[in-house]
Structures are given as structure tokens and as C-alpha cells.
Write a protein that holds these residues in place. Structure first.
Motif, short mmCIF file in Angstrom:
data_model
loop_
_atom_site.label_atom_id
_atom_site.label_comp_id
_atom_site.label_asym_id
_atom_site.label_seq_id
_atom_site.Cartn_x
_atom_site.Cartn_y
_atom_site.Cartn_z
N GLY A 630 0.79 -1.23 0.00
CA GLY A 630 0.00 0.00 0.00
C GLY A 630 0.82 1.28 0.00
N GLN A 631 2.17 1.14 0.10
CA GLN A 631 3.03 2.33 0.14
C GLN A 631 3.20 2.91 -1.26
OE1 GLN A 631 6.72 1.68 2.14
NE2 GLN A 631 7.70 3.49 1.27
N PRO A 632 3.06 4.24 -1.45
CA PRO A 632 3.24 4.85 -2.77
C PRO A 632 4.72 4.92 -3.15
CG PRO A 632 2.77 6.53 -1.15
CD PRO A 632 2.64 5.22 -0.44
N VAL A 633 5.03 4.64 -4.42
CA VAL A 633 6.39 4.74 -4.95
C VAL A 633 6.32 5.38 -6.33
CG1 VAL A 633 7.36 2.80 -3.67
CG2 VAL A 633 6.23 2.40 -5.86
N PHE A 634 7.49 5.67 -6.91
CA PHE A 634 7.54 6.23 -8.25
C PHE A 634 8.31 5.28 -9.15
CE2 PHE A 634 9.59 8.84 -11.55
CZ PHE A 634 8.47 9.42 -12.11
#
Length: 771
Positions: A630-634
Motif C-alpha cells: 500500500g506504500q506509494p512509490v515512483f
């Protein structure tokens, strides 16, 4: 920290508070402003300053403003009595206050959800939970115009409905009676009215004996008597009973609401305090807007650096104020200002002192952004004539007395302001004493800003380590003050010029000039030359600053235009590549034509100018071990944000979700979610320099879904400039592998494909190379 009253009085701090109080909407807010004092410690000051910065951002973003709300101190004291019941006016005031408090909390929360840049203000509102039962009860029972609603209780509703029915009944009866007995000419008005809570008719006094009934009262002129006909007596008696019932039910409602408020009194008080705090914060924001001010933080390690500072009271009074820079360099603790009378020395001292007091109180100050102040906690100001005839104290004696009283408490958190210290005694002794005082103040660690006319102190300022000299400037031609400080030089006192300007006879001035020549102390020509050079230098600096600002603005515009054009260019290139692929899929172009078109698009992309050094810097990769579901990354290869769906620590890879598209990505291809997106050019250059394949996971998908995902994956790999694509289809029955290979054989963008080595997945993985 408690500052001396004489310092606050000398710097006119209370006048600033009166200006601040004028921007409040409530009496409680105005009282809080007038009671505002410097913060008691560095932590409290840091919190108050952060709260002001948050309030300014929140106010500008949301445009929230408070309406007038009444003081409630008396209501809170009244509620301390257990049997006390609030009247309707007090409950309406509480309703207005709590409604605004809820609107305030909602505005902060909603603004934080969209902008999220005022954590301190959000924390303050979260620490103030609203008394929801009281808010709900007051809004349900008390209307906006301060009346008790019929729906407050079923019994009150029934009583009022019956009263309205009686009113309609009386109206009909009176109308019928007047028409039946033809008495309209007896009445002053054809409508009935109320007297002593009974329905009556406004009867002309000279007709009072012609009808049977009861006279209740007379008008002031005596021409009208309020007459109750006998047919209304029974109805009025019933009306009185209903009125008593209504009052009893209203009393029950008021008691119920009072008990609600009393039960949540702590929360109601907290809501009121929050509203008062918001009123003061919004007043500070309005004060900042009034003089185009900024928030200056006071932190250890900072130096005195007030840029384009203006005296707050002069600005608020509407005067045209010349900004002045007040600054000390690294290692400097003392600023000595010299120069002519009426040139701005005392104003500079008061500006620095008053701005310091305002910063200590977490108030905005009239100085340019980027200004800074050391972590001072105490200010001592020795300004003006402090002599007292009643106490037999001269100015010099008063200054010495006050300085001696605070001497033991001086340290590196102290600012001392000295205006003409030592001037009230023999000049030689006064100058020597002033130098000694400055030495000892700096030895204690204190910072000093002083103004002087003593030549010895001017020389001291130029020669003493840790001391900086400054001079107020005058126009070389008109001899008018420019209210500007020139640093690292001293100025002449120009007493003769000031005397001449203010009307002293010329004969006196000539005689004074002769005495100066006889004493050999006329250095006016030399100082005038220094002043002239300083004025020229300041004008050149102003011109250079203006030129620098012009080029800075021009560069900003060019950078913005470049960014827009670059974004447009890459969007066009992406659209061209997608168009070529669509034409091939639709059968509009052949295999060779597609390859040629894609090659041209790539050539266009590779011939674009290199990005700036800052943009070519490789973003920081993420640590797979720290990632959570669920963690946002690029995702750098695709230039898009994604969400972590699964983490494979053994192979150091991450399965990510990009708007519904799932794929496995290497750690080196991921960056923190706040990383700056790379342009297509930089992505292509990065990828072409490394043969690391893009992964596409098709396991568990139906054949039609898998082929659709495969088509998207191939397109995206081509657009990203990838040379290798790794397709994970799994072993299973081999059916999905066959479908994948069939698609790859007929794709014009594929050069070769083969099963992966056993250590890379074997026949469960296909490696694809693009042309």
C-alpha cells in the motif's frame, strides 16, 4: 521571560497591540491581543511562530473569516451554579459561538485534506474536540434569529399550535361581531391586539359605554381604550392557560439545554478559547497584510539581519517609510550608528527593538522575507529622556541606575539598545564610559545596538573587533536625510546644518564655525566626502539589485516556458509512437513501415537537448526491505506513480499497481513517491545505457486478458525505450506460453525472443529483445 515595563514603554509595544486588537471581531479577541506578551521560552515561541505561519497559509488558501461572537465569561461563571438556568439570549450566544467553532474546525480539516500544509494548526483543532451534544441540542432548539423553535419539544409544539388556533378563532369572532353589530366606526383599528396577554379591541374612548366588556388599559393620549368584549373572555381565559403551559415548556427546554452545556462545559470553554485563538491569529494575518510583513524566526546560530525593515507604527500610521537594512556580520555583536541629527538613528534603534519584541510575541513584522534574528529572549532599551524631577534623577543617572539594575542578568540571549548613552555628562568621560560599557556588554555575551555622536565612539566602532560601524546618509546637495544606513563607516553629527535648517540666526552659525576652526575639530569636509561616496555606492547597489531582480524574473519566465515546451514536445512524441502502433494493429501500415516510423520517433527523442545537470541526477532508489504493501512509490521507467502490492525480498523486487496495471519491478527502477518525474529523454538515455529488462507478470490470467496485458506491456516498453522485456507466464500446461509466443512472432517490434535460462525461470519466462 518578563520584560521590563520601561523597555516596552520606550519601544511603544502597547501601541502595536492596540493596532492588532482593531482587527479582531470579538471583545474577547481584543482583550487577548492587548494582553499579548513575549513568549515565555524558546519552545513556546517556536510553537507560536509555527502556528502563525500555518494560520497565514490556511487563511490565504481557504479565505475563512470569523463573524462577531459575544463574550461568554459571564455565562461560564453563571453556569458554575448548579441550579442556574440560562436564558434564551445566553443560549443563543452559545449557539452562535459553537456553530462558528465547528465551521472553523471543518475549514481547517478540509483545507488540510487538500493542501496539507498546516500541521500545527490542525493539531490545535484536533486537541479541541467539539461538545457535539451541546452543538446539536442548541441548533435543534434555538433558531438563527434567537428564538426557541416549536420543535424543541412535543408539548411546546402542541401548546403553540393551540395558541395559533385560538388566534385564528378570535380573529374570526371579532370580524363577525364587528360586522353583525356594525361597530367598525367605534374602533381605532379594525384589527384586535394584545393587552396583558389578552385579546382586546382598540375602542375609541368616547364609545366605551356602548358595549359590554372589560377595559384593560388606555393609550398614552387617552383617545383609545383596550376593550375586551364579553364574548372573548372565555377564549382569553383559555389563552392564559395555554400561555402558562408554553412558558412551562419553554422553561423545561431551557433547563434541558443548560444541563447539556453544563455537562460539556469543559468542551464548550475549549471551543470558545479556540475561537478566541483563531480571532487573534486572523488579526495577526490582517496586521501582516496591513504592512506587507513576514514571519521572522528567532533561532540560535542566526545573526541580526533585518532586510528592508520599517518601523511598524510609522507604517501603520500611513507614513511613507524608507526601508532600512539592519545587520551584523558573523562574529559581530555590536552595531554603532552615527551621523547627523534627524537622520534616522533613533528610528533605526526603535525599529530593531520593536521588531524584536514583535518577533518574541510571534507577531508578523514589517521586514522582507529572509530576515533573521538571533535567539534573544530579553530586550533592554535605554531610549529618550529618562530624567525625573520628582525623584531628583537626571537622564544620565537614570540610564546608569537602570543599567546597573539589569547588569547581572545579561547574557548571550540579551539585546541592549543604547541611544546616546553617556551624553548627559562630560563628553570625554561619557565617551570613555560608553566604550567600557560596550566592552563589558559584549564580554557578557550580550548584543548591542547603539547610536552616538561621540567621535571617540565612532573611532571605537571602526577599530574594535566584533563591532560594526554604520552611518545615516544625507543627500550631498540638499543636506536632507535619506534615512538609509551605510555600513563600515561613520558620519558627522551635522549639528550646524540642522540648526540652520530650523531657523537659528546665521550670525550664530558663523560664530560656531569659527570656534570649530580655532579648536581644529572641523572635519566636516572629510565626513561630507565620505557621505557622498557612500550615497553613490548605495545608489549603485540599488541599481544592481534592480538589474538582478529583472534578470531573475526574466530567467524564471524562460525556465517556465522551457518546461512547458519540453512537456508539449514529449507529449507529441508519445502520441506519435502510440499512433504508429495503433496503425500497425489496425493493419493500416506494414511491418517494415512500422519499424521505420518507430525508428524516426526514437531519433527525434534522442536528438533532443540534454537535460540540465540537476535533471540528469539519478533519483535515489528505494530500499526494498523498507517497503510495505500500500506504500506509494515512483516507477522511473514508466515515469508514473504506483502503489506497492507485494514485496519479494529474496529476489529484491516489488510487484506494483499502476492504475490497475500490475508488474514486477526491480528496486533500482523505483524511487520515493515524491521524486521528480524524469522526462522521456532522460528515461530513454537511462534505459539505453543499461540492458536491465522490464518485467511483465501474466501468471494466473486468462489467455485473452493476458494477451491484452502483453500488448500494453510491449507498447509501454517501446515508449520507455527498453531493449529487453521479461515476460513471466509460468510453466503450467504451456497453453499461455504458446499464446504469448504466437503474439510475439507476428509483432513487428520484436527482434527475437527465447525461453529464459533455468536460473532465471526456465520455460516459465520468455525473454524478448526489441528491434
Amino acid at each position: 521571560m518578563t520584560l521590563e515595563a520601561r523597555t516596552l514603554r520606550a519601544l511603544e509595544y502597547d501601541k502595536v497591540l492596540h493596532h492588532l486588537a482593531r482587527y479582531c471581531v470579538s471583545e474577547a479577541g481584543r482583550e487577548a491581543c492587548l494582553a499579548l506578551a513575549p513568549c515565555p521560552g524558546s519552545d513556546a515561541l517556536a510553537d507560536a511562530t509555527a502556528l502563525l505561519e500555518d494560520a497565514r497559509r490556511w487563511s490565504e488558501h481557504t479565505g475563512f473569516r470569523l463573524s462577531v461572537f459575544p463574550p461568554l465569561g459571564g455565562v461560564f461563571r453563571y453556569l458554575e451554579g448548579q441550579s442556574a438556568v440560562l436564558d434564551l439570549e445566553a443560549l443563543w450566544a452559545l449557539r452562535q459561538m459553537l456553530t462558528q467553532a465547528r465551521a472553523l474546525v471543518t475549514s481547517v480539516a478540509e483545507g488540510a485534506a487538500t493542501a496539507g500544509r498546516w500541521e500545527t494548526l490542525s493539531t490545535l483543532t484536533l486537541r479541541t474536540p467539539l461538545p457535539l451534544r451541546s452543538v446539536s441540542g442548541l441548533e435543534r432548539c434555538v433558531s438563527e434569529d434567537g428564538l426557541l423553535r416549536d420543535e424543541s419539544s412535543p408539548e411546546l409544539l402542541l401548546a403553540r399550535q393551540e395558541i395559533r388556533r385560538l388566534h385564528q378563532q378570535c380573529t374570526r369572532k371579532v370580524k363577525d361581531y364587528a360586522q353583525q353589530y356594525n361597530i367598525l366606526h367605534y374602533l381605532q383599528d379594525e384589527f384586535m391586539t394584545l393587552s396583558s396577554d389578552r385579546y382586546v379591541l382598540p375602542l375609541k374612548s368616547n364609545f366605551k359605554g356602548r358595549l359590554q366588556g372589560i377595559i384593560h388599559d388606555y393609550s398614552q393620549t387617552g383617545e383609545t381604550c383596550y376593550f375586551e368584549p364579553m364574548f372573548l373572555v372565555e377564549v382569553n381565559n383559555r389563552l392564559q392557560e395555554l400561555k402558562r403551559e408554553e412558558r412551562a415548556e419553554e422553561r423545561k427546554v431551557l433547563t434541558y439545554l443548560t444541563d447539556l452545556v453544563r455537562g460539556e462545559l469543559a468542551g464548550v470553554r475549549a471551543a470558545f478559547d479556540l475561537l478566541v485563538t483563531a480571532d487573534v491569529l486572523l488579526a495577526k494575518c490582517a496586521l501582516a497584510a496591513a504592512f506587507d510583513g513576514s514571519v521572522v524566526r528567532m533561532e540560535s546560530g542566526r545573526t541580526l539581519d533585518l532586510r528592508k525593515a520599517r518601523h511598524p507604527l510609522l507604517v501603520l500610521a500611513g507614513h511613507a517609510v524608507q526601508p532600512v537594512d539592519i545587520a551584523l556580520g558573523d562574529g559581530q555583536r555590536c552595531l554603532v550608528i552615527s551621523g547627523g541629527n534627524a537622520g534616522g538613528k533613533t528610528v533605526s534603534l526603535k525599529t530593531a527593538g520593536l521588531i524584536t519584541l514583535m518577533a518574541l510575541s510571534a507577531l508578523p513584522v514589517p521586514a522582507a522575507p529572509g530576515s533573521s534574528l538571533p535567539a534573544w529572549t530579553t530586550v533592554h532599551a535605554f531610549i529618550g529622556d529618562e530624567q525625573s524631577l520628582e525623584d531628583h534623577v537626571s537622564t544620565f543617572t537614570a540610564q546608569i541606575t537602570h543599567l546597573g539594575r539589569v547588569w547581572d542578568g545579561l547574557d548571550d540571549s540579551t539585546l541592549v539598545i543604547l541611544d546616546e548613552f553617556g551624553a548627559g555628562t562630560d563628553p570625554a568621560q561619557g565617551a570613555a564610559l560608553a566604550q567600557a560599557v560596550l566592552d563589558e556588554l559584549m564580554a557578557h555575551g550580550a548584543s548591542v545596538i547603539a547610536a552616538t555622536h561621540f567621535p571617540a565612539l565612532k573611532a571605537y566602532a571602526l577599530s574594535r573587533e566584533g563591532v560594526r560601524a554604520a552611518s545615516v546618509l544625507f543627500d550631498p546637495k540638499s543636506r536632507k536625510p535619506l534615512y538609509t544606513l551605510a555600513y563600515d563607516q561613520v558620519g558627522a553629527s551635522q549639528a550646524l546644518d540642522v540648526a540652520r535648517e530650523h531657523g537659528l540666526p546665521e550670525s550664530v552659525l558663523r560664530r560656531a564655525e569659527n570656534y570649530l576652526l580655532l579648536d581644529g575639530e572641523d572635519t566636516s569636509a572629510l565626513v561630507a566626502r565620505l557621505n557622498s561616496l557612500a550615497v553613490d555606492r548605495e545608489r549603485e547597489l540599488d541599481a544592481l539589485r534592480a538589474e538582478e531582480e529583472k534578470y531573475r524574473a526574466k530567467r524564471m519566465k524562460l525556465e517556465e516556458r522551457f518546461a512547458r515546451e519540453r512537456e508539449t514536445l514529449f507529449r507529441d512524441i508519445q502520441a506519435q509512437a502510440q499512433s504508429v502502433l495503433r496503425d500497425w494493429k489496425d493493419g493500416k501500415v506494414s511491418h517494415k513501415q512500422t519499424l521505420k516510423a518507430l525508428s524516426k520517433v526514437r531519433e527525434t527523442l534522442s536528438t533532443q537537448p540534454a537535460e540540465s545537470q540537476a535533471e540528469q541526477e539519478q533519483p535515489v532508489s528505494v530500499d526494498v526491505a523498507t517497503l510495505r504493501q500500500g506504500q506509494p512509490v515512483f516507477h522511473r521507467p514508466w515515469g508514473k506513480k504506483a502503489v506497492v502490492a507485494e514485496v519479494d525480498l529474496r529476489k529484491s523486487r516489488v510487484r506494483i499497481d499502476m492504475s490497475g496495471v500490475f508488474l514486477w519491478a526491480e528496486a533500482r527502477d523505483l524511487a520515493p513517491s515524491d521524486a521528480r518525474p524524469e522526462t522521456r529523454a532522460s528515461v530513454t538515455q537511462t534505459v539505453s545505457a543499461s540492458p536491465v529488462p522490464m518485467r511483465l507478470d501474466l501468471r494466473g490470467m486468462r489467455a485473452d486478458v493476458a494477451l491484452s496485458e502483453l500488448e500494453k506491456g510491449v507498447d509501454n516498453a517501446l515508449l520507455a525505450g527498453r531493449s529487453v522485456l521479461e515476460i513471466i507466464h509460468g510453466r503450467g500446461t504451456g497453453a499461455l506460453r504458446k499464446e504469448v509466443h504466437a503474439y510475439l512472432r507476428q509483432s513487428p517490434a520484436i527482434a527475437t525472443f527465447s525461453l529464459a535460462p533455468e536460473d532465471q525461470g526456465g520455460d516459465g519466462v520468455t525473454l524478448v529483445e526489441f528491434r
